[in-house]
Scaffold this motif. Structure first.
Motif, PDB file in Angstrom:
ATOM      1  N   ASP A  81       0.788  -1.371   0.187  1.00 42.27           N
ATOM      2  CA  ASP A  81       0.222   0.295   0.206  1.00 42.27           C
ATOM      3  C   ASP A  81       0.994   1.348   0.006  1.00 42.27           C
ATOM      4  O   ASP A  81       1.838   1.646   0.852  1.00 42.27           O
ATOM      5  CB  ASP A  81      -1.163   0.231   1.215  1.00 42.27           C
ATOM      6  CG  ASP A  81      -0.323   0.009   2.277  1.00 42.27           C
ATOM      7  OD1 ASP A  81      -0.180   0.770   3.384  1.00 42.27           O
ATOM      8  OD2 ASP A  81       0.351  -1.206   3.330  1.00 42.27           O
ATOM      9  N   SER A  82       0.762   2.151  -0.863  1.00 40.43           N
ATOM     10  CA  SER A  82       1.268   3.425  -0.358  1.00 40.43           C
ATOM     11  C   SER A  82       1.324   4.138   0.395  1.00 40.43           C
ATOM     12  O   SER A  82       2.835   4.839   0.578  1.00 40.43           O
ATOM     13  CB  SER A  82       0.483   4.567  -1.634  1.00 40.43           C
ATOM     14  OG  SER A  82      -1.079   4.812  -1.127  1.00 40.43           O
ATOM     15  N   ARG A  83       0.588   4.022   2.028  1.00 38.07           N
ATOM     16  CA  ARG A  83       0.606   4.499   3.203  1.00 38.07           C
ATOM     17  C   ARG A  83       2.159   4.126   3.967  1.00 38.07           C
ATOM     18  O   ARG A  83       3.136   4.732   4.339  1.00 38.07           O
ATOM     19  CB  ARG A  83      -0.179   4.895   3.619  1.00 38.07           C
ATOM     20  CG  ARG A  83      -1.228   5.817   3.369  1.00 38.07           C
ATOM     21  CD  ARG A  83      -2.852   6.207   4.274  1.00 38.07           C
ATOM     22  NE  ARG A  83      -3.411   6.987   3.794  1.00 38.07           N
ATOM     23  CZ  ARG A  83      -4.255   6.876   2.797  1.00 38.07           C
ATOM     24  NH1 ARG A  83      -4.629   5.383   2.495  1.00 38.07           N
ATOM     25  NH2 ARG A  83      -5.337   7.533   2.451  1.00 38.07           N
ATOM     26  N   GLY A  84       1.899   2.693   3.292  1.00 36.76           N
ATOM     27  CA  GLY A  84       2.574   1.706   4.273  1.00 36.76           C
ATOM     28  C   GLY A  84       4.596   2.952   3.141  1.00 36.76           C
ATOM     29  O   GLY A  84       5.560   1.993   3.986  1.00 36.76           O
ATOM     30  N   ALA A  85       4.698   2.614   2.235  1.00 37.77           N
ATOM     31  CA  ALA A  85       5.287   2.222   1.317  1.00 37.77           C
ATOM     32  C   ALA A  85       6.049   4.295   1.786  1.00 37.77           C
ATOM     33  O   ALA A  85       7.499   3.851   1.795  1.00 37.77           O
ATOM     34  CB  ALA A  85       5.229   2.238  -0.147  1.00 37.77           C
ATOM     35  N   LEU A  86       4.718   5.037   1.973  1.00 32.31           N
ATOM     36  CA  LEU A  86       5.550   6.042   2.233  1.00 32.31           C
ATOM     37  C   LEU A  86       6.481   6.647   3.879  1.00 32.31           C
ATOM     38  O   LEU A  86       7.240   7.231   3.641  1.00 32.31           O
ATOM     39  CB  LEU A  86       4.349   7.552   1.783  1.00 32.31           C
ATOM     40  CG  LEU A  86       3.670   8.354   0.473  1.00 32.31           C
ATOM     41  CD1 LEU A  86       2.677   8.030   0.884  1.00 32.31           C
ATOM     42  CD2 LEU A  86       5.235   8.386   0.181  1.00 32.31           C
ATOM     43  N   MET A  87       5.661   5.794   4.396  1.00 31.91           N
ATOM     44  CA  MET A  87       6.347   5.825   5.896  1.00 31.91           C
ATOM     45  C   MET A  87       7.121   5.144   6.002  1.00 31.91           C
ATOM     46  O   MET A  87       8.459   5.707   6.310  1.00 31.91           O
ATOM     47  CB  MET A  87       5.175   5.615   7.062  1.00 31.91           C
ATOM     48  CG  MET A  87       3.653   5.684   7.269  1.00 31.91           C
ATOM     49  SD  MET A  87       2.849   5.275   7.860  1.00 31.91           S
ATOM     50  CE  MET A  87       3.431   4.229   8.966  1.00 31.91           C
TER      51      MET A  87
END
Length: 213
Positions: A81-87
């Motif tokens: 997921d994009s949020r996990g990658a951003l974090m």
């Protein structure tokens, strides 16, 4: 002819003061999230990932020959997921930023100056050479995009969307201009589909970080 700057390189240049070479303002989580978003946008533009506000799919792990981008791709290869990658990338900000700074120095776009504050505390500044217009042109392009009614290049819209999502714009551009051009900024930030999705995810995380302190 100089090589075009990547979005992560432009974010790093934007967050350095043109005159002092020090970080602009008190960025808090904004700088890290903006850099993470820029890395993912550049990977998407290069066809290495497909992402929206929630989903992330790695399409190819073929290296791009850019240490920061290849490092970011390797880090997020198993994230869904994009949020996990951003974090994940935001947590690695220091290492990724150091890689980008070294590349910009190698290209002659920044000059490292090591000194001391109050003759005691070590300090490193990154000055933008007077004979290279590219580092200062990044901020100038953002100004032109907001001041005029022209449709900017897609990368300018992406960069502006990231800076807006992480509340970096007030640190980068005059408050008076932003106040009278709010509608223009909102319009530009929504131009690109990639901006609408990934910048929203960045903005979501920024809001959570600010609420949690």
């Amino acid at each position: 002819m100089s090589q075009a700057l990547s979005l992560p390189e432009e974010i790093v240049l934007l967050t350095l003061d043109d005159a002092t070479g020090r970080p602009v303002g008190r960025q808090g989580p904004a700088g890290g999230l903006a850099l993470a978003g820029a890395l993912m946008m550049e990977l998407a533009l290069a066809g290495r990932i497909d992402t929206d506000r929630d989903r992330l799919e790695v399409l190819s792990t073929e290296p791009l020959g850019d240490a920061a981008l290849d490092g970011a791709l390797a880090r997020i290869a198993q994230v869904e997921d994009s949020r996990g990658a951003l974090m994940l990338l935001a947590r690695e900000e220091a290492a990724l930023r150091a890689t980008i700074l070294a590349r910009l120095e190698e290209q002659g776009l920044l000059r490292r100056v090591d000194g001391r504050v109050l003759l005691i505390f070590p300090e490193r500044r990154w000055l933008k050479p007077e004979d290279r217009p590219e580092p200062r042109e990044v901020r100038a392009r953002l100004l032109r995009a907001i001041e005029t009614d022209d449709i900017p290049e897609p990368r300018e819209a992406l960069l502006l969307g990231l800076a807006r999502a992480t509340a970096l714009l007030p640190l980068l551009l005059p408050a008076e201009l932003l106040a009278i051009r709010q509608e223009r900024v909102a319009f530009l930030a929504g131009l690109e589909a990639l901006n609408r999705s990934l910048a929203q995810a960045v903005g979501d995380l920024y809001s959570i970080r600010m609420r949690s302190g």
